[in-house]
Design a protein around this motif. Sequence first.
Motif, PDB file in Angstrom:
ATOM      1  N   ILE A 131      24.358 -56.643  -9.708  1.00  0.00           N
ATOM      2  CA  ILE A 131      24.471 -55.577 -10.695  1.00  0.00           C
ATOM      3  C   ILE A 131      25.515 -55.930 -11.746  1.00  0.00           C
ATOM      4  N   ALA A 132      25.128 -55.770 -13.002  1.00  0.00           N
ATOM      5  CA  ALA A 132      26.052 -56.020 -14.110  1.00  0.00           C
ATOM      6  C   ALA A 132      26.597 -54.735 -14.706  1.00  0.00           C
ATOM      7  N   ALA A 133      25.786 -53.674 -14.687  1.00  0.00           N
ATOM      8  CA  ALA A 133      26.214 -52.420 -15.306  1.00  0.00           C
ATOM      9  C   ALA A 133      25.457 -51.253 -14.687  1.00  0.00           C
ATOM     10  N   CYS A 134      26.098 -50.085 -14.685  1.00  0.00           N
ATOM     11  CA  CYS A 134      25.491 -48.858 -14.169  1.00  0.00           C
ATOM     12  C   CYS A 134      25.768 -47.726 -15.153  1.00  0.00           C
ATOM     13  N   GLY A 135      24.724 -47.044 -15.579  1.00  0.00           N
ATOM     14  CA  GLY A 135      24.880 -45.909 -16.475  1.00  0.00           C
ATOM     15  C   GLY A 135      25.160 -44.638 -15.690  1.00  0.00           C
ATOM     16  N   LEU A 136      26.112 -43.833 -16.164  1.00  0.00           N
ATOM     17  CA  LEU A 136      26.440 -42.582 -15.496  1.00  0.00           C
ATOM     18  C   LEU A 136      25.637 -41.431 -16.100  1.00  0.00           C
ATOM     19  N   ALA A 165      27.853 -50.456  -7.607  1.00  0.00           N
ATOM     20  CA  ALA A 165      28.181 -51.483  -6.625  1.00  0.00           C
ATOM     21  C   ALA A 165      28.018 -52.843  -7.288  1.00  0.00           C
ATOM     22  N   GLU A 166      28.515 -53.857  -6.619  1.00  0.00           N
ATOM     23  CA  GLU A 166      28.401 -55.207  -7.174  1.00  0.00           C
ATOM     24  C   GLU A 166      27.022 -55.799  -6.958  1.00  0.00           C
ATOM     25  N   ALA A 167      26.276 -55.272  -5.992  1.00  0.00           N
ATOM     26  CA  ALA A 167      24.921 -55.754  -5.715  1.00  0.00           C
ATOM     27  C   ALA A 167      24.199 -54.711  -4.879  1.00  0.00           C
ATOM     28  N   GLY A 168      22.886 -54.880  -4.740  1.00  0.00           N
ATOM     29  CA  GLY A 168      22.125 -53.953  -3.915  1.00  0.00           C
ATOM     30  C   GLY A 168      20.685 -54.400  -3.774  1.00  0.00           C
ATOM     31  N   ASN A 169      19.999 -53.837  -2.788  1.00  0.00           N
ATOM     32  CA  ASN A 169      18.581 -54.098  -2.571  1.00  0.00           C
ATOM     33  C   ASN A 169      17.777 -52.893  -3.053  1.00  0.00           C
ATOM     34  N   GLY A 214      20.785 -55.599 -13.982  1.00  0.00           N
ATOM     35  CA  GLY A 214      21.366 -56.816 -13.439  1.00  0.00           C
ATOM     36  C   GLY A 214      20.330 -57.906 -13.301  1.00  0.00           C
ATOM     37  N   THR A 215      20.608 -58.869 -12.442  1.00  0.00           N
ATOM     38  CA  THR A 215      19.773 -60.052 -12.276  1.00  0.00           C
ATOM     39  C   THR A 215      19.289 -60.144 -10.837  1.00  0.00           C
ATOM     40  N   VAL A 216      17.990 -60.408 -10.678  1.00  0.00           N
ATOM     41  CA  VAL A 216      17.426 -60.599  -9.339  1.00  0.00           C
ATOM     42  C   VAL A 216      17.957 -61.916  -8.767  1.00  0.00           C
ATOM     43  N   MET A 258      17.952 -57.155 -25.101  1.00  0.00           N
ATOM     44  CA  MET A 258      18.662 -56.013 -24.526  1.00  0.00           C
ATOM     45  C   MET A 258      19.761 -56.471 -23.580  1.00  0.00           C
ATOM     46  N   GLY A 259      21.000 -56.060 -23.862  1.00  0.00           N
ATOM     47  CA  GLY A 259      22.110 -56.380 -22.982  1.00  0.00           C
ATOM     48  C   GLY A 259      22.095 -55.520 -21.734  1.00  0.00           C
ATOM     49  N   PHE A 260      22.828 -55.941 -20.717  1.00  0.00           N
ATOM     50  CA  PHE A 260      22.848 -55.192 -19.469  1.00  0.00           C
ATOM     51  C   PHE A 260      23.431 -53.791 -19.658  1.00  0.00           C
TER      52      PHE A 260
END
Length: 319
Positions: free
Chosen positions: A32-37, A92-96, A65-67, A109-111
Amino acid sequence: MRAYQLTTIGSTPALVDLPLPAPGPGEVQVRIAACGLNFADLLMTEGKYQDTPEAPFVMGMELAGTVVAAGPGTSTPVGTRVAVFSGQGGLAEAGNFAEARCTPLPDAMGFDEAAAFQIAYGTSHVALGPRGRLAAGETLVVLGAAGGVGLTAVEIGKRMGARVIACARGADKLEVARKAGADVLIDSETPDLKAALKAAGGADVVYDAIGGEAGEAAFGALKPGGRYLVIGFAGGSQPKLRLNHALVKNLEIHGLYWGGYLKTDPAVLTGSMRTLFGWFAEGGLRPHISARMPLERTAEALEMLRSRRSTGKVVVTME
């Protein structure tokens, strides 16, 4: 991985370290690179959101983010840049995540833009299109016009050919709405909002993300045959709508819960997002991000939403 987790409903979320298993069948693992609130994130902490997950859960409804790994039965190549509407897990820094919830990003489009895009633009596009049937030349009133979804309603309304009246609190927020294309600016704290809206010509469509007295005023300013779109209640209370006015003026009232289409008619969201990403690629849409904060400052970022100090979107970044 570090993750911002809510342990029990009503408690204070905290940054914790959690294990990250391999992705399961039909899942991809995303760095994950970014999360919108979203305002819904605040409601979840109190158990007031209609789709609040069972605690404990990692907060964050939409991410980009990136797979980096793929589970059995998936076809998304490792290295694909994606936006994900997950409902949880974004802070989080990553997730499934289910591959079906992932959308490949346009190259330009940027992250951070992707993390700010899906819910806000998707909500406004579906609301103003299939639900509100906004037509060129009609007048659209947007309540909360400088907020996360409201600002996208201003943009999309103008793209659809409407005359847009933006209602927001204070000159600074109204200026943000003006830059997004609003034709008329009205301070939402004006003493008689209903009269001000009528003086500006009234409304064919009202996009209400605020509720309360502002929603009641805008409902009263609808023209005969008008449509009132219930988007949310960021102002803290539901509007008390006079249904006798709906009867006499042939008004329509439509609720819009964007995420609900995932269960009832996912093709609506798929088609909408395809259109929106196309508009972005053409240069027609640009998410307004008023704040970017690192993961360890998530509490501060959420407080910006709670106090309504932000305009557009607030994004938490992991990179």
